[in-house]
Every structure is written in structure tokens, then in C-alpha cells.
Motif scaffolding. Structure first.
Motif, mmCIF file in Angstrom:
data_model
loop_
_atom_site.group_PDB
_atom_site.id
_atom_site.type_symbol
_atom_site.label_atom_id
_atom_site.label_comp_id
_atom_site.label_asym_id
_atom_site.label_seq_id
_atom_site.Cartn_x
_atom_site.Cartn_y
_atom_site.Cartn_z
ATOM 1 N N TRP A 1 0.702 -1.106 0.034
ATOM 2 C CA TRP A 1 0.063 -0.042 0.063
ATOM 3 C C TRP A 1 0.927 1.418 -0.043
ATOM 4 O O TRP A 1 0.411 2.311 -0.628
ATOM 5 C CB TRP A 1 -0.911 -0.108 1.263
ATOM 6 C CG TRP A 1 -2.082 -1.213 0.959
ATOM 7 C CD1 TRP A 1 -2.214 -2.322 1.611
ATOM 8 C CD2 TRP A 1 -3.292 -0.951 0.279
ATOM 9 N NE1 TRP A 1 -3.083 -3.134 1.026
ATOM 10 C CE2 TRP A 1 -3.866 -2.003 0.302
ATOM 11 C CE3 TRP A 1 -3.852 0.091 -0.500
ATOM 12 C CZ2 TRP A 1 -5.194 -2.211 -0.136
ATOM 13 C CZ3 TRP A 1 -5.282 -0.077 -0.938
ATOM 14 C CH2 TRP A 1 -5.875 -1.318 -0.872
ATOM 15 N N ILE A 2 1.942 1.222 0.660
ATOM 16 C CA ILE A 2 2.750 2.556 0.827
ATOM 17 C C ILE A 2 3.598 2.461 -0.548
ATOM 18 O O ILE A 2 3.925 3.758 -0.975
ATOM 19 C CB ILE A 2 3.937 2.318 1.945
ATOM 20 C CG1 ILE A 2 2.953 2.287 3.341
ATOM 21 C CG2 ILE A 2 5.028 3.507 1.937
ATOM 22 C CD1 ILE A 2 2.404 3.507 3.632
ATOM 23 N N LYS A 3 3.962 1.624 -1.084
ATOM 24 C CA LYS A 3 4.687 1.626 -2.387
ATOM 25 C C LYS A 3 3.577 2.083 -3.497
ATOM 26 O O LYS A 3 4.015 3.058 -4.281
ATOM 27 C CB LYS A 3 5.089 0.336 -2.957
ATOM 28 C CG LYS A 3 5.688 0.371 -4.236
ATOM 29 C CD LYS A 3 6.330 -1.009 -4.357
ATOM 30 C CE LYS A 3 6.879 -1.038 -5.873
ATOM 31 N NZ LYS A 3 7.261 -2.194 -6.406
ATOM 32 N N LYS A 4 2.434 1.636 -3.468
ATOM 33 C CA LYS A 4 1.400 2.390 -4.431
ATOM 34 C C LYS A 4 1.095 3.685 -4.125
ATOM 35 O O LYS A 4 0.880 4.350 -5.150
ATOM 36 C CB LYS A 4 0.160 1.406 -4.244
ATOM 37 C CG LYS A 4 -1.212 1.972 -4.917
ATOM 38 C CD LYS A 4 -1.117 1.376 -6.329
ATOM 39 C CE LYS A 4 -2.274 1.962 -7.238
ATOM 40 N NZ LYS A 4 -2.339 1.463 -8.245
ATOM 41 N N ALA A 5 1.059 3.964 -2.960
ATOM 42 C CA ALA A 5 0.875 5.491 -2.679
ATOM 43 C C ALA A 5 1.849 6.531 -3.075
ATOM 44 O O ALA A 5 1.998 7.479 -3.700
ATOM 45 C CB ALA A 5 0.777 5.776 -1.149
ATOM 46 N N TYR A 6 3.154 5.730 -2.988
ATOM 47 C CA TYR A 6 4.343 6.748 -3.462
ATOM 48 C C TYR A 6 4.390 6.665 -4.889
ATOM 49 O O TYR A 6 4.586 7.631 -5.641
ATOM 50 C CB TYR A 6 5.665 6.201 -2.882
ATOM 51 C CG TYR A 6 6.855 6.703 -3.410
ATOM 52 C CD1 TYR A 6 7.220 7.970 -3.061
ATOM 53 C CD2 TYR A 6 7.638 5.880 -4.249
ATOM 54 C CE1 TYR A 6 8.557 8.485 -3.865
ATOM 55 C CE2 TYR A 6 8.695 6.400 -5.177
ATOM 56 C CZ TYR A 6 9.077 7.808 -4.830
ATOM 57 O OH TYR A 6 10.186 8.287 -5.623
ATOM 58 N N GLU A 7 4.182 5.583 -5.601
ATOM 59 C CA GLU A 7 4.299 5.372 -6.964
ATOM 60 C C GLU A 7 2.971 6.404 -7.679
ATOM 61 O O GLU A 7 3.057 7.160 -8.627
ATOM 62 C CB GLU A 7 4.117 4.088 -7.457
ATOM 63 C CG GLU A 7 5.498 3.247 -7.202
ATOM 64 C CD GLU A 7 5.465 1.882 -7.674
ATOM 65 O OE1 GLU A 7 4.222 1.337 -7.710
ATOM 66 O OE2 GLU A 7 6.550 1.266 -7.560
ATOM 67 N N SER A 8 1.864 6.322 -7.023
ATOM 68 C CA SER A 8 1.044 7.180 -7.431
ATOM 69 C C SER A 8 1.176 8.419 -7.413
ATOM 70 O O SER A 8 0.614 9.348 -8.115
ATOM 71 C CB SER A 8 -0.458 6.757 -6.585
ATOM 72 O OG SER A 8 -0.728 5.535 -6.956
ATOM 73 N N SER A 9 1.934 8.900 -6.233
ATOM 74 C CA SER A 9 2.314 10.469 -6.085
ATOM 75 C C SER A 9 3.128 10.837 -7.299
ATOM 76 O O SER A 9 3.061 12.104 -7.685
ATOM 77 C CB SER A 9 2.960 10.761 -4.758
ATOM 78 O OG SER A 9 4.212 10.239 -4.742
ATOM 79 N N LEU A 10 3.942 10.023 -7.830
ATOM 80 C CA LEU A 10 4.703 10.339 -9.030
ATOM 81 C C LEU A 10 3.984 10.697 -10.417
ATOM 82 O O LEU A 10 4.590 11.088 -11.164
ATOM 83 C CB LEU A 10 5.979 9.014 -9.216
ATOM 84 C CG LEU A 10 7.019 8.924 -7.965
ATOM 85 C CD1 LEU A 10 7.645 7.644 -8.505
ATOM 86 C CD2 LEU A 10 7.638 10.150 -7.831
ATOM 87 N N ASP A 11 2.666 10.322 -10.264
ATOM 88 C CA ASP A 11 2.056 10.296 -11.445
ATOM 89 C C ASP A 11 0.970 11.577 -11.142
ATOM 90 O O ASP A 11 -0.018 11.612 -12.007
ATOM 91 C CB ASP A 11 1.082 9.041 -11.602
ATOM 92 C CG ASP A 11 1.676 7.954 -12.395
ATOM 93 O OD1 ASP A 11 2.750 8.263 -12.939
ATOM 94 O OD2 ASP A 11 1.129 6.890 -12.260
ATOM 95 N N GLY A 12 1.153 12.170 -9.879
ATOM 96 C CA GLY A 12 0.473 13.477 -9.786
ATOM 97 C C GLY A 12 -0.542 13.385 -8.562
ATOM 98 O O GLY A 12 -1.263 14.520 -8.328
ATOM 99 N N ALA A 13 -0.907 12.267 -8.095
ATOM 100 C CA ALA A 13 -1.823 12.078 -7.030
ATOM 101 C C ALA A 13 -1.179 12.660 -5.922
ATOM 102 O O ALA A 13 -0.009 12.589 -5.640
ATOM 103 C CB ALA A 13 -2.198 10.668 -6.865
#
Length: 136
Positions: A73-85
Motif C-alpha cells: 500500500w505504501i509503495k502504491k501511494a508513493y508511486e501514485s504520487s509520481l503520477d500526480g496524485a
């Protein structure tokens, strides 16, 4: 409901007043990890929808399961932020773990003073909490 406040589950329902403090700042559109009973946003992903397989966009709230899968979940959150979230994560403060160092340390960290009372429990959580914010 008592199972939600014990080690028999990895679900810890976000205290509403705690959530509202951050919602005033971020105006969340999606709760990426919720149940029908505890969703904080009108738009949310349940276990059946598997938030890890969904596209996270906009301003998102995340209070993930606190078990072994928290690193996903933490990895997904970080990676999603790289896409602008923007992802605001309520997590246990486990500063000795690999997932904390690999991902949380890349976000803005706010340590919570004291211990939260999750989901209307009479007792405080048996662990410290932190908010990790990914995105700008």
C-alpha cells in the motif's frame, strides 16, 4: 466491532475528527482502502475492488490494513504520487521497517502525539501513528 481494535485484525477505522482535520486541507476525492462501513469519501475502493489494482488520482486518503501487506500500500501511494496524485496516509509509525525507509522517508512525515483511538474504541491503539503525505 471489538475485533477491529485487537490484534485479530489489521483494520483500524480512522477516527472521524482526525480525518476531518486533513480533509479540510486536502478535500479528498477517494478513500483508496475502505469498507462500506468505514469509507471516508463518496468514492472509495473496497477489498473486493482491490485498491492496489486501481488507478489513484486526485487527492486520496489511505488508512491501509496494518498487516504484512502495508508495504504494498505504501509503495502504491508513493508511486501514485509520481503520477500526480496526492496521497495522505495514516500508518503505524514503524520506523524500523524496510517499507518505512524505502517509501515513507520520501514523503512528508507528521508524527502523531499520543496514541489514536480508532473507530470509537474506548482504548488507544497499542502503537504510535504517523501521517505520511506523498505528492505536492
Amino acid at each position: 466491532m471489538s475485533v477491529h481494535f485487537s490484534s485479530k485484525t489489521d483494520l483500524w477505522y480512522t477516527p472521524q475528527d482526525f480525518y476531518e482535520k486533513y480533509n479540510l486541507i486536502y478535500n479528498f476525492q477517494t478513500d483508496v482502502c475502505a469498507t462500506h462501513e468505514n469509507a471516508k469519501c463518496e468514492h472509495y475502493f473496497t477489498k473486493e475492488q482491490d485498491g492496489l489494482k486501481q488507478h489513484w488520482k486526485g487527492n486520496c486518503w489511505m488508512n491501509p490494513p496494518y498487516g504484512r501487506d502495508i508495504k504494498r500500500w505504501i509503495k502504491k501511494a508513493y508511486e501514485s504520487s509520481l503520477d500526480g496524485a496526492i496521497i495522505v496516509c495514516l500508518v503505524p509509525s514503524r520506523t524500523d521497517t524496510a517499507w518505512w525507509h524505502d517509501y515513507c522517508m520520501k514523503g512528508k512525515i507528521e508524527f502523531i502525539r499520543g496514541r489514536l483511538k480508532f473507530g470509537g474504541s474506548n482504548n488507544s491503539a497499542p502503537f504510535p501513528s504517523a501521517v505520511v503525505i506523498f505528492g505536492d
